[in-house]
Design an enzyme around this catalytic site. Structure first.
Site, PDB file in Angstrom:
ATOM      1  N   PRO A   9       0.567  -1.429  -0.031  1.00 26.17           N
ATOM      2  CA  PRO A   9       0.050   0.178  -0.163  1.00 26.17           C
ATOM      3  C   PRO A   9       0.678   1.000  -0.068  1.00 26.17           C
ATOM      4  O   PRO A   9       1.867   1.097   0.337  1.00 26.17           O
ATOM      5  CB  PRO A   9      -1.202   0.171   1.148  1.00 26.17           C
ATOM      6  CG  PRO A   9      -0.235  -1.606   1.480  1.00 26.17           C
ATOM      7  CD  PRO A   9       0.579  -2.097   1.030  1.00 26.17           C
ATOM      8  N   GLU A  10       0.259   2.293  -0.471  1.00 28.95           N
ATOM      9  CA  GLU A  10       1.453   3.031  -0.888  1.00 28.95           C
ATOM     10  C   GLU A  10       0.274   4.556  -0.270  1.00 28.95           C
ATOM     11  O   GLU A  10      -0.687   4.383   0.276  1.00 28.95           O
ATOM     12  CB  GLU A  10       2.123   3.928  -2.399  1.00 28.95           C
ATOM     13  CG  GLU A  10       2.045   2.403  -2.543  1.00 28.95           C
ATOM     14  CD  GLU A  10       3.411   3.117  -4.493  1.00 28.95           C
ATOM     15  OE1 GLU A  10       2.770   4.385  -4.484  1.00 28.95           O
ATOM     16  OE2 GLU A  10       2.997   1.373  -4.696  1.00 28.95           O
TER      17      GLU A  10
END
Ligand SMILES: [Zn+2]
Length: 319
Positions: A9-10
């Site tokens: 996840p960014e």
């Protein structure tokens, strides 16, 4: 869509979760926390963590880079890094935790953790993935906030708020804040001999960018991912800065990008996959020039780009 490379996840995925959590749990009190995989709690020691957190009220939800932060009463905050497969999932009140596996099959228990059953009277069928729960926050109103994490790389830390600056001392500016100016970005690139892809992944340059949005930002700016970071002209720096802000903002608007593991608070996949231009699009025509998108490996990371729009310049490094 599922490849062998895991997706972390960014910033947009974490931001989206933070927004969902904010409207769902701020004001709630944590009655108790159950930990099913001890190493998920990285600070302080588990026993201290459990004592400290019980009875705290959730006062706010924030994000710093790829870290999700929960502000708690008593001037503490939780810092959660989801790494590859960590997700939050919120269950309504009155679900039942089933830990029978712990005795009946200890090996399976270590992998899967407890099961969660909806109340018998529930007519709605839930398709939520409640397996792999590592930490369960029991809220005073009966709801469960689960931290699920099949690969177990996610980490949760509890800190006094006065130490926040020290905890995040190595993080660069927030790309969607006023602190991320073109000047500051330009300054961070001075003397940097690494390629642009690697540079954007460096959390000290700018916080929150990972593989997906690095590729997308470079495509936006028509810059080759292997181009040396210190070789950009002022106008190229400006366009790349703009690209970073644009792709991250769009990512949040679309609810994050899901390929395999990322899910939002209600267990739904993000929609940004329908909007990426180059990431995992190898073999498909570029939206600008119809040249086929290519995939190369830079610093052991898959990198996707258009060989026509993002031509290598003389100053590119070879990797
Ligand atoms: Zn192109």
């Amino acid at each position: 869509m599922i490849g062998d490379e895991r997706i972390m996840p960014e910033l947009p995925e974490v931001e989206y979760t933070a927004r969902q959590l904010r409207s769902a749990v701020v004001g709630s009190t944590i009655r108790e926390v159950q930990v099913f995989w001890e190493r998920t709690i990285a600070h302080p020691q588990l026993s201290e963590f459990l004592t400290e957190i019980a009875g705290r009220r959730i006062e706010g939800v924030r994000r710093r880079g790829k870290f999700l932060l929960l502000d708690l009463s008593g001037d503490l905050f939780l810092s959660i890094h989801r790494r590859m497969t960590g997700n939050f999932l919120l269950l309504p009140a009155d679900w039942e935790i089933d830990t029978r596996l712990r005795e009946s099959d200890p090996l399976a228990w270590k992998t899967r953790g407890p099961e969660f059953h909806p109340p018998a009277a529930t007519a709605v069928s839930y398709s939520r993935e409640t397996s792999y729960c590592r930490v369960c926050f029991e809220l005073a109103d009966g709801r469960y906030l689960l931290f699920t994490d099949p690969r177990k790389f996610g980490r949760i830390e509890l800190w006094p708020r006065v130490q926040e600056e020290a905890v995040f001392a190595n993080l660069g500016p927030e790309p969607l804040s006023d602190a991320f100016t073109v000047e500051r970005f330009a300054q961070a690139l001075v003397g940097r001999r690494t390629g642009l892809k690697q540079t954007l992944l460096d959390q000290e340059v700018v916080a929150g960018i990972g593989n997906i949005y690095a590729d997308e930002a470079l495509y936006y700016a028509c810059l080759h991912p292997a181009r040396r970071a210190d070789s950009l002209t002022p106008s190229e720096i400006r366009i790349l800065h703009d690209g970073i802000v644009t792709v991250l903002t769009l990512g949040i608007e679309h609810g994050g990008t899901s390929f395999n593991d990322y899910r939002d608070l209600w267990g739904e996949a993000g929609q940004n996959y329908n909007h990426v231009r180059v990431y995992r699009q190898e073999g498909k025509p570029c939206g600008r020039c119809n040249t086929l998108i290519e995939r190369i490996v830079i610093a052991q990371r898959s990198t996707h780009f258009c060989p026509h729009c993002q031509r290598t310049l003389v100053s590119a490094i070879t990797s």
